[in-house]
Design an enzyme around this catalytic site. Structure first.
Site, short mmCIF file in Angstrom:
data_model
loop_
_atom_site.label_atom_id
_atom_site.label_comp_id
_atom_site.label_asym_id
_atom_site.label_seq_id
_atom_site.Cartn_x
_atom_site.Cartn_y
_atom_site.Cartn_z
N THR A 62 -20.60 12.54 -16.67
CA THR A 62 -20.27 11.12 -17.38
C THR A 62 -19.42 11.21 -18.62
OG1 THR A 62 -22.16 10.02 -18.74
CG2 THR A 62 -22.16 12.09 -19.70
N LYS A 66 -15.44 10.29 -16.26
CA LYS A 66 -15.75 10.12 -14.71
C LYS A 66 -14.32 9.44 -14.02
CE LYS A 66 -20.09 8.05 -15.01
NZ LYS A 66 -21.35 7.16 -14.98
N ASP A 102 -24.49 7.33 -8.70
CA ASP A 102 -24.91 5.84 -9.68
C ASP A 102 -24.86 5.02 -8.69
OD1 ASP A 102 -24.88 6.62 -11.57
OD2 ASP A 102 -22.95 6.63 -11.94
N GLY A 126 -18.54 -3.37 -16.92
CA GLY A 126 -18.00 -2.57 -17.18
C GLY A 126 -18.02 -1.29 -16.25
N THR A 150 -16.02 -11.33 -21.56
CA THR A 150 -14.97 -11.35 -21.52
C THR A 150 -14.30 -11.78 -20.34
OG1 THR A 150 -14.83 -9.90 -23.34
CG2 THR A 150 -12.18 -10.25 -22.16
P1 ATR Z 1 -20.56 1.14 -18.76
O1 ATR Z 1 -18.76 1.56 -18.69
O2 ATR Z 1 -21.19 1.85 -19.16
O3 ATR Z 1 -20.80 -0.45 -18.06
P2 ATR Z 1 -18.87 -0.78 -20.13
O4 ATR Z 1 -17.32 -0.38 -19.77
O5 ATR Z 1 -18.90 -0.53 -22.25
O6 ATR Z 1 -20.21 0.18 -20.52
O7 ATR Z 1 -18.99 -2.19 -20.25
C1 ATR Z 1 -20.55 -2.61 -21.13
C2 ATR Z 1 -20.10 -4.75 -20.91
O8 ATR Z 1 -20.93 -5.27 -20.85
C3 ATR Z 1 -19.28 -5.12 -20.51
O9 ATR Z 1 -18.59 -6.03 -20.07
C4 ATR Z 1 -19.33 -5.68 -21.52
O10 ATR Z 1 -19.08 -6.94 -22.08
P3 ATR Z 1 -16.95 -7.27 -22.77
O11 ATR Z 1 -16.07 -6.70 -21.84
O12 ATR Z 1 -16.98 -8.49 -22.95
O13 ATR Z 1 -16.82 -6.32 -23.92
C5 ATR Z 1 -20.35 -6.14 -21.77
N1 ATR Z 1 -20.96 -6.57 -23.21
C6 ATR Z 1 -20.92 -5.10 -24.39
N2 ATR Z 1 -22.02 -5.79 -25.36
C7 ATR Z 1 -22.31 -7.26 -24.90
C8 ATR Z 1 -22.79 -7.94 -25.91
N3 ATR Z 1 -23.47 -8.00 -26.94
N4 ATR Z 1 -23.12 -9.75 -25.19
C9 ATR Z 1 -22.53 -9.85 -23.54
N5 ATR Z 1 -22.12 -8.47 -22.88
C10 ATR Z 1 -21.97 -7.66 -23.30
#
Ligand code: ATR
Length: 269
Positions: A62, A66, A102, A126, A150
């Site tokens: 994890t 990864k 996953d 992400g 974003t």
């Molecule tokens: P993982 O790898 O576990 O998927 P991550 O890389 O931290 O986790 O991705 C989290 C995703 O949730 C990102 O796309 C993030 O958007 P940003 O690219 O704008 O950061 C999104 N995310 C996190 N908090 C958020 C929020 N409050 N509202 C909308 N999107 C959110």
């Protein structure tokens, strides 16, 4: 011969993986145990040396390893290569292999849908979103969109995987058969009261799929259920990624219903 398995990550917070796999070993009479090993990025190389030397029979991987773990393997599956991440290590003879269960876990609850979703929107960009997109493509979903707070990250994913990039502000304007939340919105803690989808924007026939499993019923799934939409909780993805790991390691299938009960009990304790 006794076999040793485990999960590596850093920081390795609470994980339900030991509960799941140790239950499976016990139920199926496998002489093995599964441990939680906190391994920092600086210690990954030496730990991977131990994986080969001891040897360790299989690993769950994890955050943050990864991607980094891939250079320590002999081979990785096409699926893991597409995602660009490995969450499972197993041996095929003397070959140390990497897989991404996953993706398998993500699509497992969708395979039983009839008909299969013909369109799907992934919220977030992400690592979990990458696994979801690869899964939806593997499932043959015709129209796939990705939307992220974003935008540049969504554009990047859309180009890489040949899917549609949807403006975050406009994400609820088009109907989708399936909407998958891969953001932390709704997760236990300060984001728990939030949802990536407005309660009055669920459309008939839509399925809401949350990869968040704590709480089991997120605000997103609660609102979807109120709007008479189908829901899939993140526990299904967690369960099925684990069942797939167990099968790769032992060649055996854990009892799915029993394993789900064990996880529900662990979540509620
Ligand atoms: P993982 O790898 O576990 O998927 P991550 O890389 O931290 O986790 O991705 C989290 C995703 O949730 C990102 O796309 C993030 O958007 P940003 O690219 O704008 O950061 C999104 N995310 C996190 N908090 C958020 C929020 N409050 N509202 C909308 N999107 C959110």
């Amino acid at each position: 011969m006794f076999k040793s398995y485990g999960i590596i990550g850093w920081p390795l917070g609470h994980t339900m993986s030991p509960t799941l796999h140790n239950w499976g070993f016990g139920e199926l009479g496998v002489d093995a145990s599964y441990a939680a090993w906190p391994v920092s990025s600086g210690d990954l190389s030496s730990f991977m040396g131990q994986v080969r030397a001891r040897p360790i029979s299989g690993l769950s991987v994890t955050i943050p390893h990864k991607q980094a773990v891939m250079e320590h393997l002999d081979t990785i599956s096409d699926r893991a290569a597409q995602v660009g991440a490995v969450n499972t290590l197993y041996w095929d003879g003397d070959t140390l292999c990497g897989e991404n269960t996953d993706v398998i876990g993500f699509i497992a609850p969708l395979r039983s849908m009839a008909p299969l979703p013909d369109s799907a929107l992934v919220l977030g960009a992400g690592g979990a979103a990458r696994a979801a997109i690869v899964g939806l493509k593997e499932l043959g979903v015709r129209r796939i969109g990705v939307s992220n707070r974003t935008r540049t990250k969504a554009t990047f994913l859309a180009e890489e995987f040949g899917v549609n990039c949807i403006d975050w502000e406009k994400r609820m304007e088009t109907p989708w058969t399936l909407v998958c939340n891969t953001t932390p919105l709704g997760m236990s803690g300060e984001l728990e009261h939030l949802s990536p989808w407005d309660a009055d924007r669920f459309t008939p026939g839509m399925t809401a799929y949350d990869i968040v499993y704590n709480p089991l019923e997120t605000r997103f799934l609660h609102d979807a259920d109120n709007a008479h939409c189908k829901t899939i909780s993140g526990l299904e993805m967690f369960l099925h990624q684990g069942l797939a790991q167990f099968h790769l390691w032992t060649g055996l299938d854990m009892d799915e219903a029993g394993a789900r009960q064990i996880l529900l009990k662990a979540l509620n304790s």
